[in-house]
Design a protein around this motif. Structure first.
Motif, PDB file in Angstrom:
ATOM      1  N   UNK A  71      48.244  35.963  38.054  1.00  0.00           N
ATOM      2  CA  UNK A  71      47.074  36.821  38.282  1.00  0.00           C
ATOM      3  C   UNK A  71      47.579  38.211  38.644  1.00  0.00           C
ATOM      4  N   UNK A  72      47.129  39.257  37.963  1.00  0.00           N
ATOM      5  CA  UNK A  72      47.644  40.612  38.226  1.00  0.00           C
ATOM      6  C   UNK A  72      46.998  41.239  39.457  1.00  0.00           C
ATOM      7  N   UNK A  73      47.445  42.448  39.779  1.00  0.00           N
ATOM      8  CA  UNK A  73      46.767  43.238  40.806  1.00  0.00           C
ATOM      9  C   UNK A  73      45.309  43.437  40.406  1.00  0.00           C
ATOM     10  N   UNK A  74      44.423  43.380  41.391  1.00  0.00           N
ATOM     11  CA  UNK A  74      43.000  43.578  41.132  1.00  0.00           C
ATOM     12  C   UNK A  74      42.481  44.710  42.012  1.00  0.00           C
ATOM     13  N   UNK A  75      41.698  45.595  41.421  1.00  0.00           N
ATOM     14  CA  UNK A  75      41.072  46.686  42.167  1.00  0.00           C
ATOM     15  C   UNK A  75      39.659  46.281  42.580  1.00  0.00           C
ATOM     16  N   UNK A  76      39.160  46.903  43.627  1.00  0.00           N
ATOM     17  CA  UNK A  76      37.806  46.594  44.083  1.00  0.00           C
ATOM     18  C   UNK A  76      36.758  47.201  43.146  1.00  0.00           C
ATOM     19  N   UNK A  77      36.995  48.438  42.727  1.00  0.00           N
ATOM     20  CA  UNK A  77      36.157  49.113  41.727  1.00  0.00           C
ATOM     21  C   UNK A  77      34.674  48.996  42.026  1.00  0.00           C
ATOM     22  N   UNK A  78      34.300  49.219  43.287  1.00  0.00           N
ATOM     23  CA  UNK A  78      32.884  49.195  43.649  1.00  0.00           C
ATOM     24  C   UNK A  78      32.144  50.320  42.928  1.00  0.00           C
ATOM     25  N   UNK A 394      36.894  39.489  36.988  1.00  0.00           N
ATOM     26  CA  UNK A 394      38.285  39.097  37.241  1.00  0.00           C
ATOM     27  C   UNK A 394      38.871  38.391  36.022  1.00  0.00           C
ATOM     28  N   UNK A 395      38.114  37.458  35.460  1.00  0.00           N
ATOM     29  CA  UNK A 395      38.639  36.652  34.350  1.00  0.00           C
ATOM     30  C   UNK A 395      38.706  37.452  33.060  1.00  0.00           C
ATOM     31  N   UNK A 396      37.683  38.223  32.780  1.00  0.00           N
ATOM     32  CA  UNK A 396      37.613  38.903  31.484  1.00  0.00           C
ATOM     33  C   UNK A 396      38.592  40.069  31.372  1.00  0.00           C
ATOM     34  N   UNK A 397      38.619  40.934  32.364  1.00  0.00           N
ATOM     35  CA  UNK A 397      39.331  42.199  32.132  1.00  0.00           C
ATOM     36  C   UNK A 397      40.032  42.776  33.344  1.00  0.00           C
ATOM     37  N   UNK A 398      39.952  42.109  34.519  1.00  0.00           N
ATOM     38  CA  UNK A 398      40.538  42.689  35.714  1.00  0.00           C
ATOM     39  C   UNK A 398      42.054  42.722  35.681  1.00  0.00           C
ATOM     40  N   UNK A 469      44.117  38.861  32.821  1.00  0.00           N
ATOM     41  CA  UNK A 469      42.782  38.482  32.340  1.00  0.00           C
ATOM     42  C   UNK A 469      42.847  37.914  30.923  1.00  0.00           C
ATOM     43  N   UNK A 470      41.726  37.327  30.474  1.00  0.00           N
ATOM     44  CA  UNK A 470      41.707  36.720  29.150  1.00  0.00           C
ATOM     45  C   UNK A 470      41.673  37.755  28.042  1.00  0.00           C
ATOM     46  N   UNK A 471      41.409  39.012  28.380  1.00  0.00           N
ATOM     47  CA  UNK A 471      41.455  40.071  27.372  1.00  0.00           C
ATOM     48  C   UNK A 471      42.858  40.145  26.751  1.00  0.00           C
ATOM     49  N   UNK A 474      43.278  37.884  23.777  1.00  0.00           N
ATOM     50  CA  UNK A 474      42.476  38.138  22.587  1.00  0.00           C
ATOM     51  C   UNK A 474      41.012  37.813  22.730  1.00  0.00           C
ATOM     52  N   UNK A 475      40.589  37.394  23.930  1.00  0.00           N
ATOM     53  CA  UNK A 475      39.167  37.095  24.143  1.00  0.00           C
ATOM     54  C   UNK A 475      38.429  38.351  24.567  1.00  0.00           C
ATOM     55  N   UNK A 476      37.154  38.404  24.214  1.00  0.00           N
ATOM     56  CA  UNK A 476      36.335  39.546  24.650  1.00  0.00           C
ATOM     57  C   UNK A 476      34.976  39.063  25.076  1.00  0.00           C
TER      58      UNK A 476
END
Length: 476
Positions: A71-78, A394-398, A469-471, A474-476
């Motif tokens: 799992x990579x670094x994740x930003x809060x991105x509020x 988180x899963x798709x693109x974080x 993330x799954x991006x 190859x998933x979108x």
């Protein structure tokens, strides 16, 4: 840059010609760091919980299943970037800020200004999005220090780029999982090793091992009834600021354990829900003798770790979701996961559809939560609906990455968050009627959703998600 209005300040900052010293982390690259974490996760590390003799079982050979998760670094991105207003006058500071920790803001501002804590007053405004980032008072202290310097009230406004590039990120983590399987497909020995830069590194640059408070989050408290278990934690040096993000270490620990469980169920040719229940075993209270387990700051007498409650929500979510009773067309499937965090027990089933272009849709989510006594059912339901939407991001693109010590992402174009079209079409939340002491509801919905979502992708598309993330897959 200080100006009479925000726009002028931003324009003035653009004119600055600054040469930055990136310091000792200027060689930090996320790709090479990932490889470093993965290599560490494959080496024997500090043992934080042990049952039986896993090594002896592994030495016998037989059917061994291994997997790496990342799992990579994740930003809060509020949606609402950091802002604060401060006035320093007559040796006292008055603050207005959307903060999750006014006491922390008070302490930090007092220290930075060299005044007594009693001379700092913090007014808490509406928070907007926080997710843990606004528990850190750096932006509030910035406003206070500037107000003292200029002798006037100062409002600080961070840009979206500032917010993402200078976050307190949720830690990057690499997990190595290994199981020796018996004739019935159940683990006779289980090894799990987690490697992540710890939050205490904020206060101590020499801190490289996870502290008990974060190892407890889905790692040292693995609930399975296993005859031979070894739980380890490896060292990882932090190169960025690490902080709390909604569900914290539970995000990557639940992802690894619950997805690995799904892999083992498939390897055994077993129904995933039945296999999960089989590993949880008969209802019992986990014995943490010899394990540093803070239990989220609560007494184990008042809040014991009861596997029967985890088993119950798992059985309930299988029933509520129609697990095993509904037919799924080609390209669709369901995944299940169960996890305890912040003293609450949660199980989730996610249904996904994946088309020929690898576009992922989530028609339905079912979640069962046992949070003890629920005082406000509507607010609780909203938290778990929100957890599903948060987990989608988180899963798709974080993913936050770094090149030569500089964060690559800057805004929603390269750190996208879930849009309306991405979130589940239907989220059903069921609460267990309980007279147990009330527990957390803001964070426990995220970990099982993430794992169940990834397990559902495998069921629908046949592609195992081990890296987020799954991006990237190859998933979108």
């Amino acid at each position: 840059m200080i100006a009479d209005n925000t726009w002028a300040a931003f324009q003035g900052r653009k004119k600055l010609n600054i040469s930055w010293d990136n310091g000792p982390n200027e060689t930090y690259n996320s790709d090479s760091y990932k490889n470093e974490l993965r290599a560490t996760s494959h080496s024997p590390s500090k043992v934080v919980r042990n049952i039986g003799d896993a090594d002896a079982v592994f030495a016998k050979g037989g059917k061994i299943h291994e997997a790496d998760y990342y799992v990579p670094l994740l930003a809060h991105a509020a949606m609402e970037p950091l802002v604060a207003l401060a006035e320093f006058k007559d040796g006292k500071a008055t603050l207005w800020a959307p903060t999750q920790n006014p006491q922390g803001a008070q302490d930090t501002v007092a220290k930075e200004l060299g005044i007594a804590k009693e001379d700092v007053v913090c007014h808490v405004t509406l928070l907007g999005g926080g997710f843990g980032r606004k528990s850190k008072p750096d932006y509030v202290a910035e406003a206070a220090v500037l107000s003292k310097k200029v002798g006037r009230p100062v409002k600080v406004v961070w840009t979206r780029e500032d917010d993402i590039k200078f976050d307190y990120y949720n830690a990057v983590a690499s997990m190595y999982m290994k199981a020796a399987l018996g004739p019935d497909g159940k683990p006779e020995a289980w090894l799990q090793r987690s490697v992540f830069p710890p939050i205490p590194s904020i206060f101590d640059v020499n801190a490289v091992y996870g502290d008990p408070g974060h190892l407890q989050q889905g790692w040292t408290d693995i609930p399975y009834d296993l005859p031979n278990l070894r739980v380890e934690n490896g060292p990882a040096k932090a190169h960025v600021r690490i902080g709390w993000l909604r569900s914290v270490a539970n995000i990557y620990h639940a992802f690894a354990i619950q997805c690995f469980t799904d892999e083992l169920a498939h390897a055994a040719g077993r129904d995933q829900a039945d296999y999960l229940l089989d590993l949880i075993g008969k209802p019992r209270t986990i014995d943490f003798s010899g394990v540093q387990y803070p239990n989220y700051g609560a007494s184990l007498e008042t809040y014991p770790w009861e596997t029967g409650r985890l088993r119950n929500v798992t059985e309930m979510v299988a029933e509520k979701s129609g697990w095993g009773k509904r037919k799924h067309a080609k390209g669709s499937g369901v995944g299940i996961a169960a996890h305890r965090s912040f003293l609450s027990y949660v199980a989730t089933v996610v249904e996904v559809e994946v088309n020929d272009q690898n576009e992922v849709r989530i028609p339905r989510v079912d979640t069962v939560v046992d949070a003890g006594l629920v005082v406000n059912p509507e607010a609780t339901r909203a938290q778990f609906e929100g957890a599903a939407a948060f987990g989608v991001s988180v899963v798709r693109s974080g993913e936050v990455t770094a090149t030569k010590g500089v964060i690559d992402q800057s805004n929603f174009q390269d750190y996208p968050v879930a849009r309306i079209r991405d979130v589940p079409d239907q989220t059903n939340v069921y609460m267990v009627d309980s007279d147990a002491p009330p527990a957390g509801v803001g964070e426990p919905g995220v970990p099982p959703f993430i794992a169940a979502f990834c397990n559902a992708i495998f069921a629908a598309a046949g592609k195992r998600v081990r890296d987020l993330p799954i991006a990237k897959l190859g998933f979108s």
